[in-house]
Structure formats: C-alpha cells, structure tokens
Motif scaffolding. Structure first.
Motif, PDB file in Angstrom:
ATOM      1  N   GLU A   1       0.833  -1.204   0.000  1.00 54.08           N
ATOM      2  CA  GLU A   1       0.000   0.000   0.000  1.00 54.08           C
ATOM      3  C   GLU A   1       0.868   1.254   0.000  1.00 54.08           C
ATOM      4  O   GLU A   1       0.589   2.222  -0.725  1.00 54.08           O
ATOM      5  CB  GLU A   1      -0.904  -0.011   1.232  1.00 54.08           C
ATOM      6  N   TYR A   2       1.930   1.223   0.781  1.00 50.70           N
ATOM      7  CA  TYR A   2       2.862   2.357   0.880  1.00 50.70           C
ATOM      8  C   TYR A   2       3.489   2.669  -0.481  1.00 50.70           C
ATOM      9  O   TYR A   2       3.780   3.829  -0.795  1.00 50.70           O
ATOM     10  CB  TYR A   2       3.941   2.005   1.899  1.00 50.70           C
ATOM     11  N   SER A   3       3.686   1.640  -1.302  1.00 44.31           N
ATOM     12  CA  SER A   3       4.363   1.800  -2.600  1.00 44.31           C
ATOM     13  C   SER A   3       3.477   2.425  -3.666  1.00 44.31           C
ATOM     14  O   SER A   3       3.953   2.736  -4.767  1.00 44.31           O
ATOM     15  CB  SER A   3       4.881   0.443  -3.087  1.00 44.31           C
ATOM     16  N   LYS A   4       2.195   2.591  -3.370  1.00 42.58           N
ATOM     17  CA  LYS A   4       1.258   3.298  -4.250  1.00 42.58           C
ATOM     18  C   LYS A   4       1.289   2.798  -5.700  1.00 42.58           C
ATOM     19  O   LYS A   4       1.320   3.578  -6.659  1.00 42.58           O
ATOM     20  CB  LYS A   4       1.537   4.808  -4.212  1.00 42.58           C
TER      21      LYS A   4
ATOM     22  N   ASP B   1       3.604   1.253  -7.395  1.00 41.39           N
ATOM     23  CA  ASP B   1       4.876   1.216  -8.123  1.00 41.39           C
ATOM     24  C   ASP B   1       5.327  -0.248  -8.215  1.00 41.39           C
ATOM     25  O   ASP B   1       5.903  -0.793  -7.275  1.00 41.39           O
ATOM     26  CB  ASP B   1       5.933   2.053  -7.402  1.00 41.39           C
ATOM     27  N   LEU B   2       5.047  -0.864  -9.348  1.00 41.45           N
ATOM     28  CA  LEU B   2       5.312  -2.300  -9.490  1.00 41.45           C
ATOM     29  C   LEU B   2       6.789  -2.640  -9.407  1.00 41.45           C
ATOM     30  O   LEU B   2       7.158  -3.718  -8.931  1.00 41.45           O
ATOM     31  CB  LEU B   2       4.722  -2.804 -10.811  1.00 41.45           C
ATOM     32  N   HIS B   3       7.645  -1.738  -9.877  1.00 43.59           N
ATOM     33  CA  HIS B   3       9.082  -1.997  -9.770  1.00 43.59           C
ATOM     34  C   HIS B   3       9.488  -2.134  -8.311  1.00 43.59           C
ATOM     35  O   HIS B   3      10.177  -3.094  -7.921  1.00 43.59           O
ATOM     36  CB  HIS B   3       9.895  -0.889 -10.430  1.00 43.59           C
ATOM     37  N   ASP B   4       9.068  -1.176  -7.493  1.00 46.82           N
ATOM     38  CA  ASP B   4       9.424  -1.210  -6.079  1.00 46.82           C
ATOM     39  C   ASP B   4       8.826  -2.433  -5.387  1.00 46.82           C
ATOM     40  O   ASP B   4       9.501  -3.110  -4.595  1.00 46.82           O
ATOM     41  CB  ASP B   4       8.940   0.054  -5.373  1.00 46.82           C
ATOM     42  N   ILE B   5       7.578  -2.726  -5.689  1.00 45.39           N
ATOM     43  CA  ILE B   5       6.903  -3.862  -5.054  1.00 45.39           C
ATOM     44  C   ILE B   5       7.573  -5.177  -5.452  1.00 45.39           C
ATOM     45  O   ILE B   5       7.888  -6.018  -4.597  1.00 45.39           O
ATOM     46  CB  ILE B   5       5.412  -3.882  -5.423  1.00 45.39           C
ATOM     47  N   ASN B   6       7.806  -5.350  -6.737  1.00 46.59           N
ATOM     48  CA  ASN B   6       8.449  -6.586  -7.190  1.00 46.59           C
ATOM     49  C   ASN B   6       9.852  -6.723  -6.623  1.00 46.59           C
ATOM     50  O   ASN B   6      10.286  -7.834  -6.266  1.00 46.59           O
ATOM     51  CB  ASN B   6       8.496  -6.632  -8.722  1.00 46.59           C
ATOM     52  N   HIS B   7      10.555  -5.602  -6.511  1.00 47.48           N
ATOM     53  CA  HIS B   7      11.913  -5.651  -5.978  1.00 47.48           C
ATOM     54  C   HIS B   7      11.910  -6.114  -4.522  1.00 47.48           C
ATOM     55  O   HIS B   7      12.623  -7.061  -4.162  1.00 47.48           O
ATOM     56  CB  HIS B   7      12.596  -4.287  -6.088  1.00 47.48           C
ATOM     57  N   PHE B   8      11.110  -5.476  -3.686  1.00 46.64           N
ATOM     58  CA  PHE B   8      11.191  -5.863  -2.272  1.00 46.64           C
ATOM     59  C   PHE B   8      10.613  -7.251  -2.025  1.00 46.64           C
ATOM     60  O   PHE B   8      11.050  -7.958  -1.107  1.00 46.64           O
ATOM     61  CB  PHE B   8      10.576  -4.803  -1.355  1.00 46.64           C
ATOM     62  N   MET B   9       9.681  -7.684  -2.861  1.00 44.27           N
ATOM     63  CA  MET B   9       9.164  -9.043  -2.707  1.00 44.27           C
ATOM     64  C   MET B   9      10.220 -10.082  -3.084  1.00 44.27           C
ATOM     65  O   MET B   9      10.312 -11.145  -2.454  1.00 44.27           O
ATOM     66  CB  MET B   9       7.901  -9.239  -3.541  1.00 44.27           C
ATOM     67  N   LYS B  10      11.021  -9.792  -4.100  1.00 41.14           N
ATOM     68  CA  LYS B  10      12.100 -10.712  -4.462  1.00 41.14           C
ATOM     69  C   LYS B  10      13.171 -10.746  -3.371  1.00 41.14           C
ATOM     70  O   LYS B  10      13.658 -11.826  -2.998  1.00 41.14           O
ATOM     71  CB  LYS B  10      12.710 -10.308  -5.809  1.00 41.14           C
TER      72      LYS B  10
ATOM     73  N   ILE C   1      12.324   1.487   1.809  1.00 38.56           N
ATOM     74  CA  ILE C   1      11.222   2.378   2.173  1.00 38.56           C
ATOM     75  C   ILE C   1      11.482   3.837   1.795  1.00 38.56           C
ATOM     76  O   ILE C   1      10.563   4.606   1.550  1.00 38.56           O
ATOM     77  CB  ILE C   1      10.935   2.274   3.692  1.00 38.56           C
ATOM     78  N   ALA C   2      12.754   4.209   1.701  1.00 37.21           N
ATOM     79  CA  ALA C   2      13.091   5.607   1.413  1.00 37.21           C
ATOM     80  C   ALA C   2      13.132   5.931  -0.080  1.00 37.21           C
ATOM     81  O   ALA C   2      13.263   7.104  -0.448  1.00 37.21           O
ATOM     82  CB  ALA C   2      14.431   5.967   2.054  1.00 37.21           C
TER      83      ALA C   2
END
Length: 210
Positions: A12-15, A17-26, A57-58
């Motif tokens: 939710e915080y990533s609004k 942004d699929l790149h950010d979401i996919n990155h932190f999930m990997k 997060i930053a």
C-alpha cells in the motif's frame, strides 16, 4: 504485527509502483530462504523478513527530494520513515530499532555486525545483480569478499554461474578463433565479420562442442 501484515502495508505504501513492489518481494523471498537455510531462531527469522520487506522504504521520498534513489540518500532518510511506518504496530522497540539500523545501512558492506545484516546485504545483492546486470567480475568479487552465509553463496553461484564462468569461456573461444583449422569446422564462421560477431557464433558452437 505479522510479516504478512508488513507486506500488505508496504504494498500500500508503494502506491502501485510495481518496480518497487516486485523488488522488495524478491529480496524478501531470498532473505527468507537464506535465513531458513542458516537455521535462524524464529525471532531472527522474522526480523530478517520484515527488514527485507521495508529495506527500500526511502526510495519514493529520495526520488522526489533528490531526483534519484541513491543508496546513501536512502540510508540517510530511512530511520524516520521506519519509525513512522511501525508507529502503530505491536512490535517491540528493540525489534524496530534493529530493523531501522539495518535498513539505514543496507548499502554499506563494511562493519556488518550480525547475521541479520549479512543476510540483508546478500539478499539485496542477489536481486540487484540481475536487475542492474552486474558483470561476472562484480559477482565474483562479492562472492569472494562479501558473501558469508553458505546458503547465500550457494544461491549466488547457482544463479550467476554463467557470468562467473564467462571469463574462462571467452578465453577458450579466443583460443579457438586463433586456430584456423578449428575455425574451418565451425558453421557460419565468416571471414571479414566483426570479432564480436564471430565470438558470438563460436559461443553457440562451443555450447554444443566444448
């Protein structure tokens, strides 16, 4: 607060942004795997997993504030964001403080002071090496000088074996190129073509013949 709840909040915080979401999930997946492979305690396991989920997060703030997500900027901005993110959670202060410390140093590979920090460095690199297409020399340097866990080293060597072996294979291919008799037996080898082109053809040939 469970790891699943942290993941949902970070998505939710990533609004969107699929790149950010996919990155932190990997990174989360690799961190979880390494931690399990190294037989961490349940508390350490959770700390590693939570840290991996929030490690970047930053990034959104840094892109707005600095125009990029430079690692050092991330480290400078992370602590306040982590504090705010977990302000209404039931996680112990010591737990959140440790997450904050690791996130605020996750681009620093010196002074690693614990297995949790070590795993964060390794998991993030496993993903960044792919996303940023790091060279075989870069991967080899990290393998020899930075990676410490047996699980992390196994993953790095297995995932990037082609890059690690590329230097030796290039030497072999150049040796073949210097041997005119062997070159005559290589299909589609053309005199006058660029060296890179012929190396490419030899690469295909070598995969089958060497």
């Amino acid at each position: 607060m469970t790891v699943a709840e942290v993941v949902k909040k970070m998505v939710e915080y990533s609004k969107g942004d699929l790149h950010d979401i996919n990155h932190f999930m990997k990174v989360y997946a690799y961190a979880k795997t390494i931690a399990e492979g190294e037989n961490l305690s349940p508390e350490q396991q959770k700390l590693v997993e939570v840290t991996a989920v929030v490690h970047d997060i930053a990034c959104p703030l840094c892109r707005v504030k600095y125009g990029n997500a430079n690692g050092k900027h991330q480290e400078e901005e992370s602590a306040a964001l982590i504090e705010e993110f977990f302000a209404d959670s039931d996680l112990p202060k010591e737990f959140v403080d440790r997450v904050s410390y690791i996130v605020s140093h996750h681009h620093t590979i010196t002074g690693i002071d614990g297995i949790d920090y070590q795993i964060m460095i390794e998991a993030d690199y496993l993903v960044n090496a792919d996303e940023s297409n790091f060279s075989g020399n870069n991967v080899r340097n990290m393998l020899e000088k930075v990676f410490k866990t047996e699980t992390g080293k196994f993953l790095l060597q297995s995932m990037y074996q082609k890059r690690l072996n590329a230097k030796n294979k290039r030497k072999t291919l150049r040796k073949i190129m210097s041997d005119k008799n062997r070159c005559r037996n290589v299909p589609f080898f053309f005199v006058g073509k660029s060296r890179d082109y012929n190396l490419f053809v030899l690469q295909l040939y070598a995969d089958e013949k060497l």
